[in-house]
Design a protein around this motif. Sequence first.
Motif, mmCIF file in Angstrom:
data_model
loop_
_atom_site.group_PDB
_atom_site.id
_atom_site.type_symbol
_atom_site.label_atom_id
_atom_site.label_comp_id
_atom_site.label_asym_id
_atom_site.label_seq_id
_atom_site.Cartn_x
_atom_site.Cartn_y
_atom_site.Cartn_z
ATOM 1 N N ALA A 76 42.269 29.045 29.232
ATOM 2 C CA ALA A 76 41.400 30.124 29.053
ATOM 3 C C ALA A 76 42.323 31.377 28.961
ATOM 4 N N GLY A 78 41.392 35.950 28.755
ATOM 5 C CA GLY A 78 40.431 36.952 28.610
ATOM 6 C C GLY A 78 41.425 38.034 27.634
ATOM 7 N N ALA A 79 41.593 39.408 28.382
ATOM 8 C CA ALA A 79 42.495 40.342 27.722
ATOM 9 C C ALA A 79 43.950 40.044 27.957
ATOM 10 N N GLY A 80 44.383 39.341 28.823
ATOM 11 C CA GLY A 80 45.839 38.781 29.066
ATOM 12 C C GLY A 80 46.522 39.947 30.007
ATOM 13 N N THR A 81 45.749 40.663 30.674
ATOM 14 C CA THR A 81 46.267 41.586 31.866
ATOM 15 C C THR A 81 46.747 41.023 32.913
ATOM 16 N N GLY A 82 46.578 39.781 33.148
ATOM 17 C CA GLY A 82 47.030 38.949 34.454
ATOM 18 C C GLY A 82 48.335 39.305 34.763
ATOM 19 N N GLY A 86 48.834 33.708 35.195
ATOM 20 C CA GLY A 86 47.833 32.715 35.019
ATOM 21 C C GLY A 86 47.347 32.153 33.525
ATOM 22 N N SER A 141 42.403 48.426 38.281
ATOM 23 C CA SER A 141 42.918 49.767 37.680
ATOM 24 C C SER A 141 43.215 49.302 36.180
ATOM 25 N N SER A 142 43.169 48.048 35.734
ATOM 26 C CA SER A 142 43.195 47.767 34.317
ATOM 27 C C SER A 142 41.811 47.439 33.876
ATOM 28 N N THR A 147 38.882 41.809 31.065
ATOM 29 C CA THR A 147 37.416 41.197 30.848
ATOM 30 C C THR A 147 36.819 40.738 32.209
ATOM 31 N N ASN A 151 38.142 38.594 35.353
ATOM 32 C CA ASN A 151 37.966 39.241 36.745
ATOM 33 C C ASN A 151 37.258 38.117 37.701
ATOM 34 N N ALA A 153 37.832 34.796 37.213
ATOM 35 C CA ALA A 153 38.931 33.976 37.619
ATOM 36 C C ALA A 153 39.746 34.224 38.580
ATOM 37 N N GLU A 154 40.166 35.534 38.476
ATOM 38 C CA GLU A 154 41.143 35.816 39.467
ATOM 39 C C GLU A 154 40.505 36.836 40.777
ATOM 40 N N GLY A 157 39.934 42.648 42.460
ATOM 41 C CA GLY A 157 39.523 43.882 43.444
ATOM 42 C C GLY A 157 39.839 45.057 42.526
ATOM 43 N N VAL A 213 34.625 30.058 32.311
ATOM 44 C CA VAL A 213 33.377 30.760 32.230
ATOM 45 C C VAL A 213 32.648 31.326 30.823
ATOM 46 N N GLU A 424 44.678 40.067 44.938
ATOM 47 C CA GLU A 424 43.664 40.231 43.852
ATOM 48 C C GLU A 424 44.371 39.621 42.637
HETATM 49 C C1 LIG Z 1 48.139 47.975 34.646
HETATM 50 C C2 LIG Z 1 47.320 46.961 35.440
HETATM 51 C C3 LIG Z 1 46.680 47.230 36.623
HETATM 52 C C4 LIG Z 1 46.022 46.123 37.130
HETATM 53 N N1 LIG Z 1 45.415 46.386 38.384
HETATM 54 C C5 LIG Z 1 44.440 45.552 38.969
HETATM 55 C C6 LIG Z 1 43.586 45.724 40.043
HETATM 56 O O1 LIG Z 1 43.533 47.007 40.483
HETATM 57 N N2 LIG Z 1 42.900 44.671 40.701
HETATM 58 C C7 LIG Z 1 42.956 43.543 40.350
HETATM 59 O O2 LIG Z 1 42.294 42.717 40.675
HETATM 60 N N3 LIG Z 1 43.875 42.951 39.202
HETATM 61 C C8 LIG Z 1 44.490 44.232 38.478
HETATM 62 N N4 LIG Z 1 45.271 43.798 37.319
HETATM 63 C C9 LIG Z 1 45.489 42.498 36.976
HETATM 64 C C10 LIG Z 1 44.336 41.818 35.833
HETATM 65 O O3 LIG Z 1 44.089 43.012 35.204
HETATM 66 C C11 LIG Z 1 43.159 41.296 36.585
HETATM 67 O O4 LIG Z 1 43.699 40.068 37.262
HETATM 68 C C12 LIG Z 1 42.161 40.801 35.562
HETATM 69 O O5 LIG Z 1 41.119 40.285 36.170
HETATM 70 C C13 LIG Z 1 42.684 39.883 34.702
HETATM 71 O O6 LIG Z 1 41.624 39.865 33.575
HETATM 72 P P1 LIG Z 1 41.963 39.334 31.947
HETATM 73 O O7 LIG Z 1 40.657 39.532 31.316
HETATM 74 O O8 LIG Z 1 43.095 40.331 31.377
HETATM 75 O O9 LIG Z 1 42.617 38.191 32.178
HETATM 76 P P2 LIG Z 1 43.732 37.283 31.779
HETATM 77 O O10 LIG Z 1 45.009 37.729 32.085
HETATM 78 O O11 LIG Z 1 43.543 36.912 30.279
HETATM 79 O O12 LIG Z 1 43.520 35.739 32.559
HETATM 80 C C14 LIG Z 1 43.775 35.831 33.835
HETATM 81 C C15 LIG Z 1 43.392 34.555 34.459
HETATM 82 O O13 LIG Z 1 42.177 34.108 34.419
HETATM 83 C C16 LIG Z 1 41.783 32.908 33.531
HETATM 84 N N5 LIG Z 1 40.753 33.114 32.718
HETATM 85 C C17 LIG Z 1 40.431 34.510 31.681
HETATM 86 N N6 LIG Z 1 39.266 34.248 31.304
HETATM 87 C C18 LIG Z 1 38.606 33.178 31.869
HETATM 88 C C19 LIG Z 1 37.206 32.303 31.592
HETATM 89 N N7 LIG Z 1 36.500 33.290 30.720
HETATM 90 N N8 LIG Z 1 37.172 31.315 32.360
HETATM 91 C C20 LIG Z 1 37.926 30.863 33.040
HETATM 92 N N9 LIG Z 1 39.133 31.523 33.206
HETATM 93 C C21 LIG Z 1 39.477 32.610 32.600
HETATM 94 C C22 LIG Z 1 42.983 32.739 32.726
HETATM 95 O O14 LIG Z 1 43.424 31.173 32.541
HETATM 96 C C23 LIG Z 1 44.273 33.109 33.686
HETATM 97 O O15 LIG Z 1 44.399 31.975 34.682
HETATM 98 C C24 LIG Z 1 45.972 44.964 36.900
HETATM 99 C C25 LIG Z 1 46.920 44.625 35.726
HETATM 100 C C26 LIG Z 1 47.531 45.545 34.990
HETATM 101 C C27 LIG Z 1 48.178 45.313 33.776
#
Ligand SMILES: Cc1cc2nc3c(=O)[nH]c(=O)nc-3n(C[C@H](O)[C@H](O)[C@H](O)COP(=O)(O)OP(=O)(O)OC[C@H]3O[C@@H](n4cnc5c(N)ncnc54)[C@H](O)[C@@H]3O)c2cc1C
Length: 488
Positions: A76, A78-82, A86, A141-142, A147, A151, A153-154, A157, A213, A424
């Motif tokens: 899965a 989301g926005a790929g900011t992990g 992951g 912060s992202s 998405t 959030n 999944a991770e 925080g 999710v 987090e």
């Molecule tokens: C500049 C920057 C600042 C950041 N600051 C923080 C911060 O302050 N706190 C923090 O916690 N994180 C932070 N992050 C990390 C990141 O943004 C978080 O982990 C965020 O929750 C990832 O969301 P995403 O939609 O980008 O998920 P993705 O990167 O796309 O995926 C992350 C993980 O979740 C899984 N996933 C995604 N969507 C689903 C779904 N619908 N169902 C099941 N699994 C799914 C994916 O398989 C992957 O394992 C930061 C990242 C950046 C680049």
Amino acid sequence: MFRKKRKVQGDETILSLARIVGDDYILYRKEDLIAYECDGLTLYKGMPKAVVFPKTTEEVSQIVNYLSNCNIPFIARGAGTGLSGGAIPFGGEVIISLVRMKKLLRIDYENRQAVIQPGFVNLKLTNSIAHKGYYYAPDPSSQYACTIGGNVAENAGGAHCLKYGVTTNHVLGLEVVLPNGDIVEIGEEGIADRPGYDLLGLLTGSEGTMGIVTKITVRILKNPEGKKTVLAYFDRIEDASYAVSDIISVGIVPAALEMMDKTAIEGVEAANFPVGHPKDLAALLLIEVDGITVGIEDEINEIVEVCRRRNVREVKVAKDEAERAKWWANRKTGFGAMGAISPDYLVQDGVIPRTKLPEVLAKINDISKKSGLRIANIFHAGDGNLHPLILFDAKKEGETERALAAGSECLRACAESGGSITGEHGVGIEKKEEMRFIFTDDEIEAQTNIRSVFNPHNLLNPGKIFPSPSRCAEIKQEIITNREPVIN
Ligand SMILES: Cc1cc2nc3c(=O)[nH]c(=O)nc-3n(C[C@H](O)[C@H](O)[C@H](O)COP(=O)(O)OP(=O)(O)OC[C@H]3O[C@@H](n4cnc5c(N)ncnc54)[C@H](O)[C@@H]3O)c2cc1C
């Protein structure tokens, strides 16, 4: 984003997936897939077989059902900011992107809940309810990009999670597509607690390895009556660190208690949102308190007093909302700001007992000296969640490996202080080996057994979180060197 009215040509898998989502919602050509080779952790890369963009839970279920019947692994996204890799494929997985499932389905102000699809961007939730005086508390912060599905999944925080808790404290219900395609509901709207195992707690933070999710019910909060923000400048990092513990120990739980060290301050001041911090500071604290207006004044006075006792050089309260927003923009864009002072940087994420801050920051300083790489620290000091940012130049021979080794050493220092290897950002690909710093083989096996209950064939996001005996470090190396890895 998508090519319009095109005809998909590919193997049986591509054609079958296209029949589910429609020809316009699948990517399978190499040039289209490059953007999906990695997430926010750009050191590792792998090529997926295809990326599909379902619109409904039923489509997700059909995709998953098809792939699991064909024994094809899937991830899965989301926005790929992990930041722990992951959502990175090892090679050949199908990525299921949830970005088209981005509706705000329902807001229930009476019960203080919102129901959203997983691709809904975090900040949009607060923006959608702000006019009624409500907000969604977890604020990574992202948050302008990530998405809420990601959030969950991770277990994300953010700066304001010190007082209000991380994502798991705000998730009330989930709809999940299990790795065999079954659709299940977990949690019950409006019911705070229910008998049986805490499956919501288990799924939240499972890093996309137990289910996909597809719908989330979250708690929304009423805006506090007032808030005030303080900036405190220190000449010694130890004084700033002790001030953090002192603030909590006098009985104040600030909404946020953030810290930046000298290198971090250099970065944020050189980037897009400078606020004019003095260049010769050792550290600064950004502290926010909120609640009932009368109480806030007392807390601010007490915080100022604590900082003075810890030899603060200057302490000031934001004079208005514009100044407060400026300070927060400076902090929240801190990771990206490192690009202004270094060609590359690696974000680490460890947790320590708050009282160990001076000791662990000194160790990180030693790691920096030993590795010959600068390390900036921007972090959620109040909850001991460190983010050492290791600055390096990937073009220089051996620096990437040195940065990775320094990152691992920082996590070892956190674990040895009684803390943990992630606060987090999750374990993902990045910290699999470091899981051994805090878990025995038996404990790791017990956790993979729990994963197997949901994901018996390990087709959903394989190769993440847990080290596989002796192969994990090699896989990481193969990915860095772009060789074809073998997934256990
Ligand atoms: C500049 C920057 C600042 C950041 N600051 C923080 C911060 O302050 N706190 C923090 O916690 N994180 C932070 N992050 C990390 C990141 O943004 C978080 O982990 C965020 O929750 C990832 O969301 P995403 O939609 O980008 O998920 P993705 O990167 O796309 O995926 C992350 C993980 O979740 C899984 N996933 C995604 N969507 C689903 C779904 N619908 N169902 C099941 N699994 C799914 C994916 O398989 C992957 O394992 C930061 C990242 C950046 C680049």
